[in-house]
Design a protein around this motif. Structure first.
Motif, mmCIF file in Angstrom:
data_model
loop_
_atom_site.group_PDB
_atom_site.id
_atom_site.type_symbol
_atom_site.label_atom_id
_atom_site.label_comp_id
_atom_site.label_asym_id
_atom_site.label_seq_id
_atom_site.Cartn_x
_atom_site.Cartn_y
_atom_site.Cartn_z
ATOM 1 N N LEU A 1 0.834 -1.206 0.000
ATOM 2 C CA LEU A 1 0.000 0.000 0.000
ATOM 3 C C LEU A 1 0.865 1.251 0.000
ATOM 4 C CD1 LEU A 1 -2.602 -1.212 2.662
ATOM 5 C CD2 LEU A 1 -2.823 -1.304 0.178
ATOM 6 N N GLY A 2 0.235 2.387 -0.059
ATOM 7 C CA GLY A 2 0.965 3.654 -0.027
ATOM 8 C C GLY A 2 1.998 3.710 -1.135
ATOM 9 N N GLY A 3 3.223 3.995 -0.768
ATOM 10 C CA GLY A 3 4.306 4.076 -1.746
ATOM 11 C C GLY A 3 4.883 2.732 -2.119
ATOM 12 N N ARG A 4 4.287 1.661 -1.569
ATOM 13 C CA ARG A 4 4.757 0.293 -1.804
ATOM 14 C C ARG A 4 6.219 0.176 -1.366
ATOM 15 N NH1 ARG A 4 0.948 -2.511 -5.421
ATOM 16 N NH2 ARG A 4 2.631 -3.960 -5.752
ATOM 17 N N ILE A 5 6.837 -0.908 -1.688
ATOM 18 C CA ILE A 5 8.181 -1.150 -1.170
ATOM 19 C C ILE A 5 9.193 -0.153 -1.742
ATOM 20 C CG2 ILE A 5 8.995 -2.907 -2.807
ATOM 21 C CD1 ILE A 5 9.316 -3.151 1.001
ATOM 22 N N SER A 6 9.047 0.241 -2.993
ATOM 23 C CA SER A 6 10.006 1.194 -3.580
ATOM 24 C C SER A 6 9.889 2.566 -2.920
ATOM 25 C CB SER A 6 9.821 1.295 -5.091
ATOM 26 O OG SER A 6 8.533 1.780 -5.401
ATOM 27 N N GLY A 7 8.673 3.008 -2.655
ATOM 28 C CA GLY A 7 8.481 4.282 -1.969
ATOM 29 C C GLY A 7 9.007 4.243 -0.545
ATOM 30 N N ASN A 8 8.781 3.123 0.134
ATOM 31 C CA ASN A 8 9.297 2.986 1.489
ATOM 32 C C ASN A 8 10.813 2.908 1.500
ATOM 33 O OD1 ASN A 8 7.172 2.799 3.686
ATOM 34 N ND2 ASN A 8 6.274 1.623 2.019
ATOM 35 N N ALA A 9 11.401 2.300 0.477
ATOM 36 C CA ALA A 9 12.860 2.249 0.383
ATOM 37 C C ALA A 9 13.435 3.663 0.287
ATOM 38 C CB ALA A 9 13.284 1.405 -0.816
#
Length: 170
Positions: free
Chosen positions: A29-37
């Motif tokens: 959700l949100g920024g997904r794993i790439s956004g969270n990275a």
């Protein structure tokens, strides 16, 4: 089942599924794993791609473990480590209160997990089914959950927390 076992089940499931949901959110959700990275990188947790994946996976596994009452003390130690890193990297400069994104929430989650480790998973748990009781609780649960959790969080910060240098004006 008595009131203690019911209360412990409610506490474990609430804490555990909340933590697992945080891990799920980081991935899907949100920024997904790439956004969270990218966000982890901006916080100073380098490399961000590694820490986003490790945090998400750890939150899911530890959350499900605590909710199920399986390796409860280890799961509680992981909660403490996760919350220490979150408090230090995200919340410490925001004050105490959660309304200002302070570290209040991380403290409550970590202390609640330690309390579960001290009291044991209760009769409605996988530990009860597999071991016939709580293999680790009491003082040992406290030392493992709090001590190993704090040590794990401090080691992670020492090894990987590299915030950007702030330029000093001349």
């Amino acid at each position: 089942m008595n009131s203690f076992d019911l209360a412990m089940l409610l506490l474990r499931v609430t804490l555990g599924l909340t933590m697992a949901a945080h891990g799920y959110h980081k991935i899907f959700l949100g920024g997904r794993i790439s956004g969270n990275a990218k966000w982890f990188e901006s916080l100073g947790m380098r490399p961000g791609f590694l820490h986003a994946r490790v945090a998400a996976g750890t939150e899911i596994v530890a959350g499900i473990g605590l909710a199920a009452g399986f390796f409860t003390t280890v799961a509680a130690a992981v909660f403490v480590a996760l919350m220490l890193v979150a408090a230090w990297t995200v919340h410490r400069t925001m004050g105490f209160y959660v309304m200002t994104s302070g570290w209040e929430y991380t403290l409550v989650i970590a202390v609640s997990a330690v309390c579960v480790a001290v009291l044991g998973a209760g009769r409605i748990s996988i530990e009860q089914l597999v071991f016939g009781g709580n293999p680790v609780d009491g003082w040992a649960g406290l030392v493992i959950a709090a001590g190993v959790g704090i040590l794990g969080g401090v080691v992670q910060l020492a090894l990987f927390y590299r915030p950007a240098k702030v330029a000093v004006g001349t």
